[in-house]
Design a protein around this motif. Structure first.
Motif, short mmCIF file in Angstrom:
data_model
loop_
_atom_site.label_atom_id
_atom_site.label_comp_id
_atom_site.label_asym_id
_atom_site.label_seq_id
_atom_site.Cartn_x
_atom_site.Cartn_y
_atom_site.Cartn_z
N MET A 22 0.82 -1.20 0.00
CA MET A 22 0.00 0.00 0.00
C MET A 22 0.86 1.26 0.00
O MET A 22 0.48 2.26 -0.58
CB MET A 22 -0.91 -0.01 1.23
N ALA A 23 2.04 1.22 0.62
CA ALA A 23 2.90 2.40 0.71
C ALA A 23 3.39 2.88 -0.64
O ALA A 23 3.77 4.02 -0.79
CB ALA A 23 4.08 2.14 1.64
N ASP A 24 3.37 2.00 -1.65
CA ASP A 24 3.83 2.41 -2.97
C ASP A 24 2.76 3.19 -3.74
O ASP A 24 3.01 3.67 -4.82
CB ASP A 24 4.30 1.21 -3.78
N LYS A 25 1.58 3.36 -3.15
CA LYS A 25 0.50 4.07 -3.81
C LYS A 25 0.42 5.54 -3.42
O LYS A 25 -0.27 6.31 -4.05
CB LYS A 25 -0.83 3.39 -3.51
N PHE A 26 1.14 5.92 -2.38
CA PHE A 26 1.14 7.32 -1.98
C PHE A 26 2.44 7.63 -1.25
O PHE A 26 3.16 6.74 -0.82
CB PHE A 26 -0.07 7.67 -1.11
N ILE A 27 2.73 8.92 -1.14
CA ILE A 27 3.96 9.38 -0.50
C ILE A 27 3.66 9.82 0.92
O ILE A 27 2.73 10.60 1.15
CB ILE A 27 4.57 10.55 -1.29
N ILE A 28 4.44 9.31 1.85
CA ILE A 28 4.36 9.78 3.24
C ILE A 28 5.50 10.76 3.44
O ILE A 28 6.64 10.48 3.10
CB ILE A 28 4.46 8.61 4.23
N SER A 29 5.16 11.91 3.97
CA SER A 29 6.15 12.97 4.17
C SER A 29 5.77 13.75 5.42
O SER A 29 4.65 13.67 5.89
CB SER A 29 6.15 13.90 2.94
N GLY A 30 6.72 14.51 5.92
CA GLY A 30 6.42 15.34 7.08
C GLY A 30 7.56 16.27 7.41
O GLY A 30 8.62 16.26 6.77
N PHE A 31 7.33 17.09 8.42
CA PHE A 31 8.36 18.01 8.91
C PHE A 31 9.31 17.22 9.81
O PHE A 31 9.01 16.94 10.96
CB PHE A 31 7.74 19.17 9.70
N ALA A 32 10.46 16.88 9.29
CA ALA A 32 11.42 16.07 10.05
C ALA A 32 12.12 16.88 11.13
O ALA A 32 12.71 16.30 12.03
CB ALA A 32 12.45 15.45 9.10
N ASP A 33 12.02 18.20 11.08
CA ASP A 33 12.64 19.00 12.13
C ASP A 33 11.91 18.84 13.46
O ASP A 33 12.39 19.28 14.50
CB ASP A 33 12.76 20.48 11.74
N GLU A 34 10.77 18.16 13.44
CA GLU A 34 10.09 17.83 14.68
C GLU A 34 10.69 16.58 15.32
O GLU A 34 10.40 16.27 16.47
CB GLU A 34 8.59 17.69 14.44
#
Length: 163
Positions: free
Chosen positions: A1-13
């Motif tokens: 399922m992870a290949d169907k969308f991109i997970i991203s975020g603010f890594a400075d947290e």
């Protein structure tokens, strides 16, 4: 399922240390981040050399930028705009250098005592200039809402979008 969308975020947290950010993202299987602060410094304040170092670290860690978390539009609507437009140019250059097609931005803080409607024309004028610059440079601005800015309600977000 992870290949169907991109997970991203603010890594400075995760940490102010970008190496620790990338190590953690890799352990979690996350391949994208939204740079906002690198080693405790706002992305917009990085020198060309620091941007090149960041790009090297991204390549080494196999991490890509999904968008830039910028402070663009996070000033008072009463503040002078030209220096802020220059800052947007800098953020666009950084985005292009690290391969980000998107830049998060805001729609200007409205004085608490004022009805936001009286500032609509100025907000839209500024937004139009920013969007025009972004289109010319082939990046996309993503409006982020925050309490106190023009676009802090669904109705005004829709107004920005339609305008």
């Amino acid at each position: 399922m992870a290949d169907k969308f991109i997970i991203s975020g603010f890594a400075d947290e995760i940490s102010t240390d970008v190496d620790l950010q990338f190590d953690t993202l890799n352990k979690l299987g996350i391949k994208y981040f939204e740079p906002r602060s690198i080693d405790g410094k706002g992305i917009e304040k990085l020198s060309d050399e620091e941007v090149a170092i960041l790009k090297e670290k991204m390549n080494k860690a196999n991490i890509k930028a999904s968008s830039i978390g910028s402070p663009i539009g996070k000033i008072s609507i009463k503040d002078e705009f030209e220096p802020h437009l220059e800052l947007l140019k800098r953020v666009i250059n950084i985005a292009k250098e690290i391969g980000a097609d998107y830049i998060r931005m805001f729609s200007f803080f409205i004085p608490k005592e004022d009805d936001a409607a009286i500032w609509r024309t100025e907000v839209m004028k500024r937004m139009e200039q920013m969007v025009s610059l972004a289109e010319k440079e082939k990046v996309v601005l993503l409006h982020e809402n925050e309490r106190g800015i023009y676009g802090d309600t669904p109705e005004r977000c829709l107004d920005i979008f339609k305008t």
